[in-house]
Design a protein around this motif. Structure first.
Motif, PDB file in Angstrom:
ATOM      1  N   ARG A 112       0.862  -1.177   0.000  1.00 42.13           N
ATOM      2  CA  ARG A 112       0.000   0.000   0.000  1.00 42.13           C
ATOM      3  C   ARG A 112       0.906   1.237   0.000  1.00 42.13           C
ATOM      4  NH1 ARG A 112      -5.195  -0.378   2.514  1.00 42.13           N
ATOM      5  NH2 ARG A 112      -4.609   1.108   4.130  1.00 42.13           N
ATOM      6  N   PHE A 113       0.823   2.011  -1.081  1.00 40.64           N
ATOM      7  CA  PHE A 113       1.691   3.165  -1.302  1.00 40.64           C
ATOM      8  C   PHE A 113       0.826   4.426  -1.224  1.00 40.64           C
ATOM      9  CE2 PHE A 113       5.555   4.524  -4.058  1.00 40.64           C
ATOM     10  CZ  PHE A 113       5.564   5.781  -3.484  1.00 40.64           C
ATOM     11  N   SER A 114       1.054   5.231  -0.194  1.00 37.32           N
ATOM     12  CA  SER A 114       0.261   6.446   0.017  1.00 37.32           C
ATOM     13  C   SER A 114       1.077   7.682  -0.321  1.00 37.32           C
ATOM     14  CB  SER A 114      -0.196   6.509   1.487  1.00 37.32           C
ATOM     15  OG  SER A 114      -0.853   7.727   1.766  1.00 37.32           O
ATOM     16  N   HIS A 115       0.471   8.610  -1.079  1.00 42.56           N
ATOM     17  CA  HIS A 115       1.110   9.913  -1.293  1.00 42.56           C
ATOM     18  C   HIS A 115       0.027  10.984  -1.406  1.00 42.56           C
ATOM     19  CE1 HIS A 115       0.286  10.356  -5.637  1.00 42.56           C
ATOM     20  NE2 HIS A 115       0.586   9.081  -5.777  1.00 42.56           N
ATOM     21  N   VAL A 116       0.443  12.263  -1.418  1.00 40.67           N
ATOM     22  CA  VAL A 116      -0.530  13.341  -1.220  1.00 40.67           C
ATOM     23  C   VAL A 116      -0.754  14.214  -2.450  1.00 40.67           C
ATOM     24  CG1 VAL A 116      -0.016  13.434   1.234  1.00 40.67           C
ATOM     25  CG2 VAL A 116       1.211  14.955  -0.311  1.00 40.67           C
ATOM     26  N   VAL A 117      -0.113  13.902  -3.572  1.00 43.50           N
ATOM     27  CA  VAL A 117      -0.285  14.742  -4.754  1.00 43.50           C
ATOM     28  C   VAL A 117      -1.128  14.021  -5.800  1.00 43.50           C
ATOM     29  CG1 VAL A 117       1.877  15.974  -4.368  1.00 43.50           C
ATOM     30  CG2 VAL A 117       1.872  13.930  -5.798  1.00 43.50           C
ATOM     31  N   ALA A 118      -1.489  14.773  -6.853  1.00 37.38           N
ATOM     32  CA  ALA A 118      -2.314  14.205  -7.917  1.00 37.38           C
ATOM     33  C   ALA A 118      -1.528  13.166  -8.710  1.00 37.38           C
ATOM     34  CB  ALA A 118      -2.794  15.320  -8.845  1.00 37.38           C
ATOM     35  N   GLU A 119      -2.266  12.286  -9.385  1.00 36.21           N
ATOM     36  CA  GLU A 119      -1.608  11.213 -10.127  1.00 36.21           C
ATOM     37  C   GLU A 119      -0.882  11.730 -11.365  1.00 36.21           C
ATOM     38  OE1 GLU A 119      -4.510   8.389 -11.291  1.00 36.21           O
ATOM     39  OE2 GLU A 119      -5.885   9.876 -12.132  1.00 36.21           O
ATOM     40  N   ASN A 120      -1.288  12.918 -11.875  1.00 33.33           N
ATOM     41  CA  ASN A 120      -0.651  13.463 -13.073  1.00 33.33           C
ATOM     42  C   ASN A 120       0.442  14.471 -12.726  1.00 33.33           C
ATOM     43  OD1 ASN A 120      -2.569  15.266 -12.057  1.00 33.33           O
ATOM     44  ND2 ASN A 120      -2.915  16.237 -14.036  1.00 33.33           N
ATOM     45  N   THR A 121       1.218  14.155 -11.691  1.00 34.41           N
ATOM     46  CA  THR A 121       2.386  14.936 -11.288  1.00 34.41           C
ATOM     47  C   THR A 121       3.612  14.029 -11.370  1.00 34.41           C
ATOM     48  OG1 THR A 121       2.051  14.304  -8.977  1.00 34.41           O
ATOM     49  CG2 THR A 121       1.030  16.378  -9.710  1.00 34.41           C
ATOM     50  N   PRO A 122       4.830  14.590 -11.299  1.00 31.95           N
ATOM     51  CA  PRO A 122       6.008  13.721 -11.356  1.00 31.95           C
ATOM     52  C   PRO A 122       5.992  12.608 -10.311  1.00 31.95           C
ATOM     53  CG  PRO A 122       6.680  15.972 -11.742  1.00 31.95           C
ATOM     54  CD  PRO A 122       5.204  16.021 -11.398  1.00 31.95           C
ATOM     55  N   LYS A 123       5.606  12.925  -9.072  1.00 30.68           N
ATOM     56  CA  LYS A 123       5.565  11.874  -8.059  1.00 30.68           C
ATOM     57  C   LYS A 123       4.437  10.889  -8.339  1.00 30.68           C
ATOM     58  CE  LYS A 123       4.577  12.873  -3.646  1.00 30.68           C
ATOM     59  NZ  LYS A 123       4.772  13.171  -2.200  1.00 30.68           N
ATOM     60  N   GLY A 124       3.276  11.401  -8.732  1.00 26.25           N
ATOM     61  CA  GLY A 124       2.148  10.512  -9.023  1.00 26.25           C
ATOM     62  C   GLY A 124       2.452   9.560 -10.163  1.00 26.25           C
ATOM     63  N   LEU A 125       3.071  10.070 -11.215  1.00 26.86           N
ATOM     64  CA  LEU A 125       3.421   9.229 -12.361  1.00 26.86           C
ATOM     65  C   LEU A 125       4.544   8.262 -12.020  1.00 26.86           C
ATOM     66  CD1 LEU A 125       3.251  11.889 -15.217  1.00 26.86           C
ATOM     67  CD2 LEU A 125       1.610  10.054 -14.762  1.00 26.86           C
ATOM     68  N   ALA A 126       5.483   8.708 -11.182  1.00 19.64           N
ATOM     69  CA  ALA A 126       6.575   7.814 -10.765  1.00 19.64           C
ATOM     70  C   ALA A 126       6.022   6.650  -9.959  1.00 19.64           C
ATOM     71  CB  ALA A 126       7.604   8.585  -9.947  1.00 19.64           C
TER      72      ALA A 126
END
Length: 348
Positions: free
Chosen positions: A45-59
């Motif tokens: 389970r990988f949690s993050h706080v930005v949108a999926e169409n951002t560098p972190k979201g896409l990574a």
């Protein structure tokens, strides 16, 4: 006749028992196989706080694809973006507890855990994208990850979101004096707080998910962020001025729960690390492309005024921030700062 009927009934009972045993035995074997397959399946389970169409979201998506490919589907990475599970204030504690297995917080969020990482927030410590790539994919990244001493957490790698820019609803931010008296949303971290103090501005720490609303209601005047975050969260719609300053670098440390990590077989760990290395190299290129592309989108679709620092203005900012470098050198030492500013040839 009675004996014959009894014999037939006994034979029928034995046959029924035999077939019942055969049927249930085969079902039991099938069930055991299925249970074994379920047991070997691993979910992250990988949690993050930005949108999926951002560098972190896409990574995160790229990483999930590579992990599935390398483990032939044995490991599945479930991604929970936009803070739908935990805000950036809560995700680290959730990782420590094992409520999630992976997170990717910004460096600033981890300074209490890894005090040496404060140098990564120094203004203008990164001058070029190639420099950042050399640091985060070379030996320096291994050194930085080795500084994580929390026994509940292991660092796996670094991802990039690119250079930070300044925005304001009040005035163009070109000279250090332009910041005076304004209030800016900031991420937690002593270097960032001191940066704005030196600019004689006020700061307010809050979760990224709250930024749009407080800007829209004019509870604060501005913020600093990458172009991809400014674009994906539509911050350009509630700000009048955007300064392309490249003054700071927004990066993330990808971290995994230690107990979960140690429970994985060595071969699975190796494949996940391989996926992380490949994702990091891909992310470094993608973040550069995305920020450039989304600056063009902002220019085309927003009335926000875009300003660019001149070299003379940049030097004034640097002069203002000199006390930050002195403080960091006193606390961390000069060696790590120089190592980041001037990566070795082996890392380039």
């Amino acid at each position: 006749m009675t004996k014959y009927i009894s014999f037939c009934l006994l034979t029928l009972a034995l046959l029924t028992g035999y077939y019942f045993y055969q049927y249930n035995g085969s079902q039991s074997l099938s069930y055991d196989d299925e249970q074994e397959e379920l047991k070997s399946h691993i979910t992250i389970r990988f949690s993050h706080v930005v949108a999926e169409n951002t560098p972190k979201g896409l990574a995160a998506q790229k990483f999930a694809e590579l992990v599935s490919e390398k483990t032939k589907g044995q490991v599945e990475v479930e991604i929970y973006q936009n803070g739908i599970l935990y805000s950036d204030d809560d995700e680290y504690e959730a990782l420590q507890k094992g409520d999630v297995q992976m997170i990717a917080p910004s460096f600033s969020k981890l300074i209490d855990t890894v005090p040496e990482w404060k140098v990564l927030d120094l203004p203008f410590i990164f001058e070029r994208e190639t420099q950042a790539e050399a640091v985060f994919t070379g030996q320096t990244s291994e050194q930085l990850l080795s500084m994580v001493t929390d026994p509940k957490v292991t660092g796996l790698g670094f991802w990039s979101n690119g250079f930070k820019q300044m925005t304001s609803n009040e005035t163009a931010l070109l000279e250090p004096d332009d910041f005076q008296g304004q209030t800016f949303r900031v991420m937690p971290g002593p270097i960032i707080a001191e940066q704005f103090r030196l600019l004689k501005a006020n700061t307010l720490v809050m979760s990224f998910n709250e930024v749009y609303q407080v800007l829209e209601t004019k509870k604060i005047d501005g913020q600093e962020n990458t172009l991809s975050n400014i674009y994906s969260n539509r911050l350009y719609k509630v700000q009048q001025h955007l300064t392309i300053s490249n003054h700071g670098y927004l990066g993330y440390a990808v971290m995994v729960n230690e107990e979960f990590w140690e429970s994985l077989p060595d071969d699975i760990q190796k494949k996940i690390r391989q996926a992380m290395i490949e994702t990091t190299k891909w992310n470094m290129k993608e973040s550069v492309h995305m920020n450039a592309q989304q600056l063009q989108e902002i220019q085309k679709n927003s009335p926000i005024q875009i300003h660019y620092l001149t070299e003379q203005q940049k030097q004034k900012w640097l002069q203002t921030f000199q006390p930050l470098y002195q403080k960091a050198e006193n606390e961390v030492g000069n060696k790590l700062i120089k190592q980041i500013q001037f990566p070795s040839d082996e890392e380039r």
